[in-house]
Design a protein around this motif. Structure first.
Motif, PDB file in Angstrom:
ATOM      1  N   GLU A 274     -52.845 -52.382  42.439  1.00 25.48           N
ATOM      2  CA  GLU A 274     -51.882 -51.872  43.266  1.00 25.48           C
ATOM      3  C   GLU A 274     -51.827 -50.143  42.969  1.00 25.48           C
ATOM      4  O   GLU A 274     -51.829 -49.961  41.838  1.00 25.48           O
ATOM      5  N   ARG A 275     -51.591 -49.413  44.001  1.00 16.54           N
ATOM      6  CA  ARG A 275     -51.584 -48.039  43.680  1.00 16.54           C
ATOM      7  C   ARG A 275     -50.273 -47.712  43.285  1.00 16.54           C
ATOM      8  O   ARG A 275     -49.005 -48.141  43.747  1.00 16.54           O
ATOM      9  N   LEU A 276     -49.998 -46.925  42.170  1.00 13.44           N
ATOM     10  CA  LEU A 276     -48.740 -46.322  41.553  1.00 13.44           C
ATOM     11  C   LEU A 276     -48.282 -45.176  42.322  1.00 13.44           C
ATOM     12  O   LEU A 276     -48.995 -44.158  42.200  1.00 13.44           O
ATOM     13  N   VAL A 277     -46.985 -45.211  43.032  1.00 11.81           N
ATOM     14  CA  VAL A 277     -46.532 -44.238  43.731  1.00 11.81           C
ATOM     15  C   VAL A 277     -45.228 -43.622  43.278  1.00 11.81           C
ATOM     16  O   VAL A 277     -44.447 -44.574  42.750  1.00 11.81           O
ATOM     17  N   ALA A 278     -45.182 -42.477  43.182  1.00 12.35           N
ATOM     18  CA  ALA A 278     -43.846 -41.962  42.660  1.00 12.35           C
ATOM     19  C   ALA A 278     -43.362 -41.136  43.557  1.00 12.35           C
ATOM     20  O   ALA A 278     -44.039 -40.385  44.181  1.00 12.35           O
ATOM     21  N   GLY A 279     -41.812 -41.087  43.609  1.00 12.33           N
ATOM     22  CA  GLY A 279     -41.028 -40.181  44.566  1.00 12.33           C
ATOM     23  C   GLY A 279     -39.528 -40.027  44.241  1.00 12.33           C
ATOM     24  O   GLY A 279     -39.295 -40.558  43.117  1.00 12.33           O
ATOM     25  N   VAL A 280     -39.116 -39.322  44.811  1.00 15.49           N
ATOM     26  CA  VAL A 280     -37.508 -38.728  44.511  1.00 15.49           C
ATOM     27  C   VAL A 280     -36.800 -39.041  45.747  1.00 15.49           C
ATOM     28  O   VAL A 280     -37.190 -38.836  46.921  1.00 15.49           O
ATOM     29  N   VAL A 281     -35.500 -39.285  45.605  1.00 15.47           N
ATOM     30  CA  VAL A 281     -34.406 -39.104  46.407  1.00 15.47           C
ATOM     31  C   VAL A 281     -33.862 -37.966  46.050  1.00 15.47           C
ATOM     32  O   VAL A 281     -32.911 -38.074  45.195  1.00 15.47           O
TER      33      VAL A 281
ATOM     34  N   MET B 238     -38.632 -49.906  39.879  1.00 14.92           N
ATOM     35  CA  MET B 238     -39.886 -49.920  40.814  1.00 14.92           C
ATOM     36  C   MET B 238     -39.364 -50.817  41.771  1.00 14.92           C
ATOM     37  O   MET B 238     -38.545 -51.782  41.817  1.00 14.92           O
ATOM     38  N   ILE B 239     -39.963 -50.634  43.143  1.00 18.66           N
ATOM     39  CA  ILE B 239     -39.872 -51.069  44.261  1.00 18.66           C
ATOM     40  C   ILE B 239     -40.866 -51.928  44.773  1.00 18.66           C
ATOM     41  O   ILE B 239     -42.069 -50.795  45.143  1.00 18.66           O
TER      42      ILE B 239
ATOM     43  N   ALA C 159     -34.973 -46.695  58.487  1.00 19.46           N
ATOM     44  CA  ALA C 159     -34.825 -48.124  58.473  1.00 19.46           C
ATOM     45  C   ALA C 159     -36.239 -49.003  58.773  1.00 19.46           C
ATOM     46  O   ALA C 159     -36.351 -50.105  58.427  1.00 19.46           O
ATOM     47  N   GLN C 160     -37.280 -48.044  59.146  1.00 17.98           N
ATOM     48  CA  GLN C 160     -38.608 -48.684  59.325  1.00 17.98           C
ATOM     49  C   GLN C 160     -39.390 -48.581  58.140  1.00 17.98           C
ATOM     50  O   GLN C 160     -40.606 -49.235  58.115  1.00 17.98           O
ATOM     51  N   ARG C 161     -38.697 -48.056  56.919  1.00 18.37           N
ATOM     52  CA  ARG C 161     -39.611 -47.960  55.738  1.00 18.37           C
ATOM     53  C   ARG C 161     -38.711 -48.646  54.667  1.00 18.37           C
ATOM     54  O   ARG C 161     -37.871 -48.063  53.986  1.00 18.37           O
TER      55      ARG C 161
ATOM     56  N   GLU D 242     -34.728 -48.908  50.457  1.00 20.97           N
ATOM     57  CA  GLU D 242     -34.138 -49.540  49.265  1.00 20.97           C
ATOM     58  C   GLU D 242     -33.928 -48.226  48.426  1.00 20.97           C
ATOM     59  O   GLU D 242     -32.849 -48.459  47.517  1.00 20.97           O
ATOM     60  N   ALA D 243     -34.750 -47.487  48.094  1.00 17.82           N
ATOM     61  CA  ALA D 243     -34.489 -46.147  46.980  1.00 17.82           C
ATOM     62  C   ALA D 243     -33.505 -45.544  47.447  1.00 17.82           C
ATOM     63  O   ALA D 243     -32.658 -45.171  46.550  1.00 17.82           O
ATOM     64  N   LEU D 244     -33.092 -45.275  48.769  1.00 17.97           N
ATOM     65  CA  LEU D 244     -31.879 -44.467  49.194  1.00 17.97           C
ATOM     66  C   LEU D 244     -30.664 -45.258  48.696  1.00 17.97           C
ATOM     67  O   LEU D 244     -29.447 -44.781  48.129  1.00 17.97           O
ATOM     68  N   LYS D 245     -30.533 -46.567  48.921  1.00 20.35           N
ATOM     69  CA  LYS D 245     -29.488 -47.624  48.632  1.00 20.35           C
ATOM     70  C   LYS D 245     -29.181 -47.686  47.129  1.00 20.35           C
ATOM     71  O   LYS D 245     -28.146 -47.720  46.636  1.00 20.35           O
TER      72      LYS D 245
END
Length: 157
Positions: free
Chosen positions: A22-29, A87-88, A141-143, A148-151
């Motif tokens: 799987e591709r490892l993706v990193a992001g920020v809230v 991780m999500i 909501a569509q993502r 989940e990250a937001l929550k």
């Protein structure tokens, strides 16, 4: 991050992959200092709002480094990472995966926005906007992975 590049990275040559391919993706809230707002950016298609995220690359020591780079490239923001939101897994069914959108594993970080620059690498194709939790939850909501990250963040409800 010493000196922000004005060039967004492209291509997958440097992309990190997990044990299952799987591709490892990193992001920020990205949150305001008082944690009452989250900064969303326009998706590359311009049709929806998303959190800054992208591939964690081989020359980046940590997923947090990758997340901060993506926040800069996509949103023109300088962030301070506050905590790991863990991780999500990719929620998409196998049928929704494509060669251009392979299975991914998302590593999100809660971050405080310390600076918003007026010029950034992807300024020509993305805008950014602050939203409350309720507004952002509706827009994401569509993502499910972004919602989940937001929550998981400490954004005030």
């Amino acid at each position: 991050m010493a000196g922000q590049s004005m060039t967004a990275r492209t291509g997958n040559g440097n992309q990190r992959y997990g044990s299952k391919g799987e591709r490892l993706v990193a992001g920020v809230v990205p949150l305001s200092r008082d944690k009452t707002k989250v900064l969303l950016i326009q998706s590359s298609s311009g049709k929806s709002w998303v959190l800054p995220k992208g591939g964690w690359e081989l020359d980046e020591a940590t997923a947090a480094d990758a997340a901060k780079r993506e926040a800069w490239e996509e949103g023109g923001i300088i962030c301070q990472i506050e905590k790991d939101l863990n991780m999500i897994p990719d929620p998409r069914p196998t049928s929704a995966l494509t060669k251009n959108a392979p299975k991914a594993s998302y590593q999100f970080f809660e971050a405080t926005v310390t600076e918003e620059k007026s010029n950034w690498p992807e300024k020509h194709k993305r805008t950014r906007q602050w939203y409350t939790f309720a507004q952002a939850a509706q827009l994401l909501a569509q993502r499910p992975e972004l919602l989940e990250a937001l929550k998981r963040s400490s954004l005030k409800r």
